[in-house]
Design a protein around this motif. Structure first.
Motif, PDB file in Angstrom:
ATOM      1  N   PHE A 197      72.879 116.041  44.794  1.00  0.00           N
ATOM      2  CA  PHE A 197      71.901 115.353  45.632  1.00  0.00           C
ATOM      3  C   PHE A 197      72.341 113.903  45.814  1.00  0.00           C
ATOM      4  O   PHE A 197      73.003 113.323  44.950  1.00  0.00           O
ATOM      5  CB  PHE A 197      70.485 115.439  45.057  1.00  0.00           C
ATOM      6  N   PRO A 198      72.016 113.313  46.962  1.00  0.00           N
ATOM      7  CA  PRO A 198      72.573 112.001  47.320  1.00  0.00           C
ATOM      8  C   PRO A 198      71.791 110.837  46.729  1.00  0.00           C
ATOM      9  O   PRO A 198      70.611 110.942  46.403  1.00  0.00           O
ATOM     10  CB  PRO A 198      72.470 112.008  48.847  1.00  0.00           C
ATOM     11  N   GLY A 199      72.510 109.716  46.631  1.00  0.00           N
ATOM     12  CA  GLY A 199      71.900 108.448  46.265  1.00  0.00           C
ATOM     13  C   GLY A 199      72.316 107.399  47.263  1.00  0.00           C
ATOM     14  O   GLY A 199      72.895 107.706  48.315  1.00  0.00           O
ATOM     15  N   ALA A 200      72.073 106.158  46.935  1.00  0.00           N
ATOM     16  CA  ALA A 200      72.358 105.074  47.868  1.00  0.00           C
ATOM     17  C   ALA A 200      73.844 104.931  48.146  1.00  0.00           C
ATOM     18  O   ALA A 200      74.244 104.515  49.239  1.00  0.00           O
ATOM     19  CB  ALA A 200      71.790 103.763  47.323  1.00  0.00           C
ATOM     20  N   SER A 201      74.696 105.279  47.175  1.00  0.00           N
ATOM     21  CA  SER A 201      76.139 105.054  47.354  1.00  0.00           C
ATOM     22  C   SER A 201      76.954 106.320  47.105  1.00  0.00           C
ATOM     23  O   SER A 201      78.054 106.263  46.592  1.00  0.00           O
ATOM     24  CB  SER A 201      76.617 103.934  46.424  1.00  0.00           C
ATOM     25  N   GLY A 202      76.377 107.472  47.458  1.00  0.00           N
ATOM     26  CA  GLY A 202      77.113 108.721  47.260  1.00  0.00           C
ATOM     27  C   GLY A 202      76.304 109.709  46.446  1.00  0.00           C
ATOM     28  O   GLY A 202      75.067 109.721  46.490  1.00  0.00           O
ATOM     29  N   ILE A 203      76.999 110.526  45.673  1.00  0.00           N
ATOM     30  CA  ILE A 203      76.318 111.521  44.843  1.00  0.00           C
ATOM     31  C   ILE A 203      75.549 110.829  43.723  1.00  0.00           C
ATOM     32  O   ILE A 203      76.089 109.989  43.001  1.00  0.00           O
ATOM     33  CB  ILE A 203      77.341 112.509  44.246  1.00  0.00           C
ATOM     34  N   ALA A 204      74.287 111.190  43.570  1.00  0.00           N
ATOM     35  CA  ALA A 204      73.461 110.595  42.518  1.00  0.00           C
ATOM     36  C   ALA A 204      73.307 111.522  41.326  1.00  0.00           C
ATOM     37  O   ALA A 204      72.869 111.094  40.256  1.00  0.00           O
ATOM     38  CB  ALA A 204      72.082 110.260  43.072  1.00  0.00           C
ATOM     39  N   GLY A 205      73.665 112.791  41.475  1.00  0.00           N
ATOM     40  CA  GLY A 205      73.535 113.745  40.390  1.00  0.00           C
ATOM     41  C   GLY A 205      73.610 115.156  40.924  1.00  0.00           C
ATOM     42  O   GLY A 205      73.944 115.382  42.100  1.00  0.00           O
ATOM     43  N   ALA A 206      73.287 116.121  40.069  1.00  0.00           N
ATOM     44  CA  ALA A 206      73.355 117.516  40.478  1.00  0.00           C
ATOM     45  C   ALA A 206      72.356 118.332  39.674  1.00  0.00           C
ATOM     46  O   ALA A 206      71.998 117.982  38.548  1.00  0.00           O
ATOM     47  CB  ALA A 206      74.765 118.068  40.280  1.00  0.00           C
ATOM     48  N   VAL A 207      71.904 119.414  40.284  1.00  0.00           N
ATOM     49  CA  VAL A 207      71.107 120.410  39.575  1.00  0.00           C
ATOM     50  C   VAL A 207      71.948 121.684  39.498  1.00  0.00           C
ATOM     51  O   VAL A 207      72.677 122.015  40.433  1.00  0.00           O
ATOM     52  CB  VAL A 207      69.764 120.690  40.291  1.00  0.00           C
ATOM     53  N   ALA A 208      71.861 122.373  38.357  1.00  0.00           N
ATOM     54  CA  ALA A 208      72.658 123.586  38.142  1.00  0.00           C
ATOM     55  C   ALA A 208      71.766 124.666  37.565  1.00  0.00           C
ATOM     56  O   ALA A 208      70.825 124.384  36.802  1.00  0.00           O
ATOM     57  CB  ALA A 208      73.822 123.301  37.193  1.00  0.00           C
ATOM     58  N   GLY A 209      72.058 125.913  37.894  1.00  0.00           N
ATOM     59  CA  GLY A 209      71.192 127.002  37.514  1.00  0.00           C
ATOM     60  C   GLY A 209      71.662 127.793  36.315  1.00  0.00           C
ATOM     61  O   GLY A 209      72.833 128.187  36.238  1.00  0.00           O
ATOM     62  N   LEU A 210      70.755 128.035  35.385  1.00  0.00           N
ATOM     63  CA  LEU A 210      70.993 128.964  34.282  1.00  0.00           C
ATOM     64  C   LEU A 210      70.708 130.402  34.689  1.00  0.00           C
ATOM     65  O   LEU A 210      71.187 131.344  34.052  1.00  0.00           O
ATOM     66  CB  LEU A 210      70.095 128.616  33.092  1.00  0.00           C
ATOM     67  N   GLY A 211      69.928 130.578  35.747  1.00  0.00           N
ATOM     68  CA  GLY A 211      69.608 131.905  36.206  1.00  0.00           C
ATOM     69  C   GLY A 211      68.356 132.476  35.569  1.00  0.00           C
ATOM     70  O   GLY A 211      67.753 131.891  34.667  1.00  0.00           O
ATOM     71  N   THR A 212      67.982 133.643  36.056  1.00  0.00           N
ATOM     72  CA  THR A 212      66.835 134.346  35.505  1.00  0.00           C
ATOM     73  C   THR A 212      67.180 134.916  34.137  1.00  0.00           C
ATOM     74  O   THR A 212      68.345 134.922  33.718  1.00  0.00           O
ATOM     75  CB  THR A 212      66.437 135.499  36.432  1.00  0.00           C
ATOM     76  N   GLU A 213      66.178 135.415  33.450  1.00  0.00           N
ATOM     77  CA  GLU A 213      66.436 136.020  32.144  1.00  0.00           C
ATOM     78  C   GLU A 213      67.435 137.164  32.265  1.00  0.00           C
ATOM     79  O   GLU A 213      68.328 137.310  31.423  1.00  0.00           O
ATOM     80  CB  GLU A 213      65.131 136.521  31.533  1.00  0.00           C
ATOM     81  N   LYS A 214      67.321 137.957  33.296  1.00  0.00           N
ATOM     82  CA  LYS A 214      68.254 139.059  33.522  1.00  0.00           C
ATOM     83  C   LYS A 214      69.667 138.532  33.739  1.00  0.00           C
ATOM     84  O   LYS A 214      70.634 139.056  33.167  1.00  0.00           O
ATOM     85  CB  LYS A 214      67.806 139.877  34.728  1.00  0.00           C
ATOM     86  N   GLU A 215      69.818 137.477  34.533  1.00  0.00           N
ATOM     87  CA  GLU A 215      71.135 136.895  34.782  1.00  0.00           C
ATOM     88  C   GLU A 215      71.723 136.311  33.510  1.00  0.00           C
ATOM     89  O   GLU A 215      72.935 136.431  33.254  1.00  0.00           O
ATOM     90  CB  GLU A 215      71.031 135.810  35.860  1.00  0.00           C
TER      91      GLU A 215
END
Length: 460
Positions: free
Chosen positions: A53-71
């Motif tokens: 996700f963006p910030g004022a000067s580029g990438i500000a961070g990221a979200v990553a998925g662990l998935g569902t319980e089945k995954e």
């Protein structure tokens, strides 16, 4: 460094590792524009997915998925998949995952940095991660380094990884940790009582040898024995081409015990370690051992050869007999020994045998904790008659094709008679398709389970 964590960095970017249930709560902690951006990308926190996700000067961070319980039940090392795709940057982890589950994800991050680039230029991810506070980063880095050694040794083709090169790798490891090493080579194997190692390797111009490495002066004694068949043609019972294609990995047992030894020595575990590797090439020429030959082992047991392609148990037998001559608290052998094991449990799971039920349970629990799947198979006593041919004490390849992994394990157990606690792992040593943190190619199996179990196994 691909297999290391980054130094602490106040400018590091947040990496949120979350389940689908945590998505909206996490987005509420971002500013509205960032949250709308993540939603617009269709991010749903599926296993291994991510969105910057963006910030004022580029990438500000990221979200990553662990998935569902089945995954999560179906996917190991999810964070490794994320690292492989993340853009360059230094990140720190924001997650509710703790304990051994967190260590699994962090190890996945490290292992996803592994590349085998000896023969072609390859690049690894340029994303870096600061280890979370309270995590033993050095320990995880040592485990990753041991796994990388195993992978490198298996991935190296046989023209560059024969018995001499495997010896050189063991010597390099010994030198790194001030371990002692001795090697018995060629005809000296006969003179010093290793006739079956000599018989299997004598047809190759690359001399067979027994590698003996020892480290540590105090504490319980652990002996690791690894099958080091650097290439297996099948001998006079020549393999068809399709079956010979992966035989550079037939030294996967040796590679795995060397990787495990590296972990143990790097972590300074308070034990005495011995590593025995019979290193040979099973080749074909006029001096090759033959079907129907009867060999006399170091133990004195005679073995009828009914298939020269069942050579791994022969070289292991002489090495196990040597191990059995000196008191050990625990002996463990590891080998890419039988196709039957792969048919039984597939490429992911390492089947193992144990003479002590408590040891077996300890390893099973440890493997589950550290995402190194193992599965106990039985020493089934009624099958003992299958390895007794009558003309000799033992048969190296019982007819019928049934219970091949079990009969091989029973064969090996005959050579460990003075050591009450013995375990044997019949590993595959190869990942047939790419998975998170586990690229296609050589892979360690069972080593991390054993490492995690050692404190209880040896009362460390």
């Amino acid at each position: 460094m691909p297999l290391s964590f980054a130094a602490a960095d106040p400018a590091s970017l947040p990496l949120y590792l979350i389940t689908p249930e945590q998505l909206e709560t996490t987005l509420s902690n971002l500013d509205e524009a960032q949250a709308q951006w993540v939603r617009a990308q269709g991010f749903s926190a599926g296993a291994g997915s991510f969105c910057t996700f963006p910030g004022a000067s580029g990438i500000a961070g990221a979200v990553a998925g662990l998935g569902t319980e089945k995954e999560r039940k179906r996917t190991r090392f999810v964070l490794g998949a994320v690292r492989a795709a993340l853009p360059k940057g230094v990140y720190h982890l924001e997650t509710d995952v703790t304990g051994e589950a967190l260590e699994e994800q962090l190890l996945g991050w490290l292992l996803s940095g592994y590349v085998f680039d000896k023969y072609a230029n390859k690049s690894s991810s340029e994303a870096e991660l600061v280890a979370p506070e309270g995590v033993d980063a050095a320990r995880l880095e040592s485990i990753a380094a041991g796994e990388a050694l195993t992978r490198d040794l298996i991935n190296t083709p046989a023209n560059d990884m024969g018995p001499a090169e495997l010896e050189a790798a063991a010597r390099d490891l010994a030198d790194s940790y001030s371990a002692k090493i001795s090697v018995t080579t060629g005809d000296a194997l006969l003179a010093q009582g290793f006739p079956m190692i000599h018989a299997v390797g004598r047809a190759s111009p690359r001399e067979p040898r027994l590698i003996d490495m020892q480290w540590g002066n105090t504490g319980p004694v652990l002996t690791l024995v690894g099958k080091g068949v650097c290439f297996d043609t099948g001998g006079l019972n020549l393999k068809p081409g399709a079956s010979m294609g992966l035989m550079k990995k037939d030294m996967g047992g040796a590679a795995t015990v060397l990787g495990l030894a590296k972990m143990i020595m790097a972590l300074g575990l308070p034990l005495q370690l011995r590593v025995l590797i019979p290193a040979v090439e099973n080749a074909v020429d006029g001096s090759a051992f033959r079907p129907q030959d009867i060999l006399t082992s170091r133990k004195g047991l005679t073995v009828e050869i009914n298939n020269t392609d069942a050579e791994g148990r022969l070289v292991l037998a002489d090495a196990l007999a040597l191990a059995d001559e000196t008191p050990s608290d625990l002996v463990i052998s590891m080998a890419t020994l039988t196709g039957a094991a792969r048919v039984a449990v597939g490429p992911d799971i390492a089947p193992y045998f144990a003479t002590d039920a408590s040891d077996a349970a300890t390893v099973a629990k440890a493997g589950a904790r550290v995402a190194d799947p193992v599965w106990q198979l039985p020493y089934w006593e009624p099958y003992e008659t299958m390895i007794e041919p009558g003309i000799a004490d033992l048969d190296n390849a019982p007819s019928g094709g049934m219970a091949g992994s079990i009969t091989a394990a029973l064969f090996l157990r005959r050579f460990v008679t003075e050591t009450p606690r013995y375990m044997h792992f019949d590993i595959y040593g190869w990942n047939p398709s790419a998975n998170p943190a586990r690229p296609k190619g050589g892979v360690g199996q069972g080593a991390r389970a054993i490492l995690a179990a050692l404190p209880e196994l040896l009362s460390l």
